[in-house]
Design an enzyme around this catalytic site. Sequence first.
Site, mmCIF file in Angstrom:
data_model
loop_
_atom_site.group_PDB
_atom_site.id
_atom_site.type_symbol
_atom_site.label_atom_id
_atom_site.label_comp_id
_atom_site.label_asym_id
_atom_site.label_seq_id
_atom_site.Cartn_x
_atom_site.Cartn_y
_atom_site.Cartn_z
ATOM 1 N N VAL A 87 43.139 34.804 38.628
ATOM 2 C CA VAL A 87 44.645 34.032 38.719
ATOM 3 C C VAL A 87 44.866 33.744 40.214
ATOM 4 O O VAL A 87 45.748 33.015 40.440
ATOM 5 C CB VAL A 87 45.679 35.083 38.023
ATOM 6 C CG1 VAL A 87 45.224 35.132 36.542
ATOM 7 C CG2 VAL A 87 45.906 36.242 38.919
ATOM 8 N N TYR A 126 54.706 44.835 45.468
ATOM 9 C CA TYR A 126 54.642 44.858 44.146
ATOM 10 C C TYR A 126 55.977 44.611 43.443
ATOM 11 O O TYR A 126 56.264 43.890 42.659
ATOM 12 C CB TYR A 126 54.226 46.335 43.823
ATOM 13 C CG TYR A 126 53.844 46.334 42.466
ATOM 14 C CD1 TYR A 126 52.896 45.944 41.722
ATOM 15 C CD2 TYR A 126 54.721 47.206 41.372
ATOM 16 C CE1 TYR A 126 52.732 46.206 40.213
ATOM 17 C CE2 TYR A 126 54.621 47.537 40.120
ATOM 18 C CZ TYR A 126 53.421 46.976 39.636
ATOM 19 O OH TYR A 126 53.163 47.091 38.417
ATOM 20 N N SER A 154 40.991 43.044 30.456
ATOM 21 C CA SER A 154 39.475 43.816 30.545
ATOM 22 C C SER A 154 39.686 45.082 30.536
ATOM 23 O O SER A 154 38.790 46.086 30.246
ATOM 24 C CB SER A 154 38.432 43.373 32.110
ATOM 25 O OG SER A 154 39.408 43.844 33.112
ATOM 26 N N ALA A 178 59.038 43.078 44.703
ATOM 27 C CA ALA A 178 59.311 41.506 44.989
ATOM 28 C C ALA A 178 58.471 40.874 43.740
ATOM 29 O O ALA A 178 59.049 39.971 43.207
ATOM 30 C CB ALA A 178 59.103 41.224 46.272
HETATM 31 P P1 NDP Z 1 44.813 47.958 35.460
HETATM 32 O O1 NDP Z 1 44.807 47.996 36.969
HETATM 33 O O2 NDP Z 1 44.401 48.944 34.438
HETATM 34 O O3 NDP Z 1 44.365 46.426 34.895
HETATM 35 C C1 NDP Z 1 44.622 45.430 35.667
HETATM 36 C C2 NDP Z 1 43.974 44.154 35.149
HETATM 37 O O4 NDP Z 1 44.280 42.887 35.824
HETATM 38 C C3 NDP Z 1 42.356 44.355 34.916
HETATM 39 O O5 NDP Z 1 41.930 43.538 33.612
HETATM 40 C C4 NDP Z 1 41.913 43.493 36.060
HETATM 41 O O6 NDP Z 1 40.635 43.206 35.889
HETATM 42 C C5 NDP Z 1 42.803 42.389 36.077
HETATM 43 N N1 NDP Z 1 42.990 41.685 37.436
HETATM 44 C C6 NDP Z 1 42.843 41.947 38.810
HETATM 45 N N2 NDP Z 1 42.723 40.972 39.588
HETATM 46 C C7 NDP Z 1 42.822 39.968 38.804
HETATM 47 C C8 NDP Z 1 42.834 38.525 39.140
HETATM 48 N N3 NDP Z 1 42.580 38.154 40.248
HETATM 49 N N4 NDP Z 1 42.693 37.484 38.028
HETATM 50 C C9 NDP Z 1 42.834 37.990 36.693
HETATM 51 N N5 NDP Z 1 42.777 39.371 36.456
HETATM 52 C C10 NDP Z 1 42.778 40.209 37.358
HETATM 53 O O7 NDP Z 1 46.562 47.738 35.243
HETATM 54 P P2 NDP Z 1 47.584 47.978 34.142
HETATM 55 O O8 NDP Z 1 46.803 47.751 32.507
HETATM 56 O O9 NDP Z 1 48.088 49.393 34.410
HETATM 57 O O10 NDP Z 1 48.524 46.841 34.222
HETATM 58 C C11 NDP Z 1 48.666 45.532 33.619
HETATM 59 C C12 NDP Z 1 50.087 45.000 34.184
HETATM 60 O O11 NDP Z 1 51.032 45.948 33.815
HETATM 61 C C13 NDP Z 1 49.866 44.723 35.503
HETATM 62 O O12 NDP Z 1 50.600 43.571 35.999
HETATM 63 C C14 NDP Z 1 50.979 45.940 36.302
HETATM 64 O O13 NDP Z 1 51.623 45.612 37.302
HETATM 65 C C15 NDP Z 1 51.851 46.205 34.794
HETATM 66 N N6 NDP Z 1 52.638 47.187 34.692
HETATM 67 C C16 NDP Z 1 51.759 48.571 34.932
HETATM 68 C C17 NDP Z 1 52.402 49.841 34.719
HETATM 69 C C18 NDP Z 1 51.751 51.229 34.563
HETATM 70 O O14 NDP Z 1 52.482 52.299 34.718
HETATM 71 N N7 NDP Z 1 50.448 51.077 34.225
HETATM 72 C C19 NDP Z 1 53.766 49.862 34.809
HETATM 73 C C20 NDP Z 1 54.552 48.545 34.792
HETATM 74 C C21 NDP Z 1 53.661 47.471 34.889
HETATM 75 P P3 NDP Z 1 39.311 43.862 36.506
HETATM 76 O O15 NDP Z 1 38.952 44.886 35.278
HETATM 77 O O16 NDP Z 1 38.031 42.851 36.647
HETATM 78 O O17 NDP Z 1 39.612 44.719 37.772
#
Ligand code: NDP
Length: 244
Positions: free
Chosen positions: A61, A152, A12, A154
């Site tokens: 999820v 996180y 999203s 872990a």
């Molecule tokens: P954001 O916080 O911008 O987005 C997180 C996304 O996960 C949103 O779409 C959110 O939906 C969704 N989400 C939250 N809870 C659930 C759930 N229960 N079921 C399904 N979807 C869910 O995160 P980022 O885009 O920054 O991160 C994306 C991935 O990359 C993550 O796994 C993060 O750990 C990883 N990552 C990010 C880094 C960074 O610097 N940004 C660095 C390293 C890894 P909603 O919009 O409804 O909340």
Amino acid sequence: MFNRVAFVTGASRGIGRAIGLTLCRSGFYIVVASPEIEKNEEVAEEIRASSGEAMTLNFDVTSAESVKAGIAKVVAEKTRIDVLVNNAGIARDALAMRMKQADWDLVLQLNLTGAFLCCQQVLPLMMRNRWGRIVNISSVVGQAGSAGQANYAASKAGLIGMTKSIAQEMATRGITVNAIAPGYIETDMTRKLPEEVRAKYLASVPMGRIGQPEDIAAAVKFLASEDAGYITGQVLAVNGGMYM
Ligand code: NDP
């Protein structure tokens, strides 16, 4: 065109949104799977506006029922899932001594168990087609650790172990399983960090710039492609040199 289906959790916004927009340009039909249907629809509209095709799923999820029902709905409509990107993730930071167990449990449940549940549901579909790509979005924190992020870190290190294990199980089936370890990427997750933490992260990036969601999406696009067919069980760091 659009006969291959890519299922992206957490699509999203942020990195997941960029992955959806990038994969649609490679001809994938995109499943935008996050909890909030309106936000998913906005991304699906952007995909359609760039001549792609997409459907949205109200998808959580942390719920095994939601994972099962969501994937069953895609199979009912599209018959297949070719690419799974386990991107949904959250952080609930605190020093280990003070971390609430509820925050430990939630982060592990969402980031790690959630990805496992999605893998379990899509693997039989991929095995039937003798082709599949799973890309798990881990983190530099899963490789290097991070003070204040034991839960996180872990979960993200766990994703790497899971990636390598399922990669071995699926190696003869035409299914590759890889992880991407992003560094410091500009999204809502990092925008809400205190300024001094952001400055500290930036100072640790040899390339001297914060990464963009599109930097991660480009790596997913490659790992999802035919060209990456001999790559499995790997962790691709996309971090501007932050951790080598
Ligand atoms: P954001 O916080 O911008 O987005 C997180 C996304 O996960 C949103 O779409 C959110 O939906 C969704 N989400 C939250 N809870 C659930 C759930 N229960 N079921 C399904 N979807 C869910 O995160 P980022 O885009 O920054 O991160 C994306 C991935 O990359 C993550 O796994 C993060 O750990 C990883 N990552 C990010 C880094 C960074 O610097 N940004 C660095 C390293 C890894 P909603 O919009 O409804 O909340």
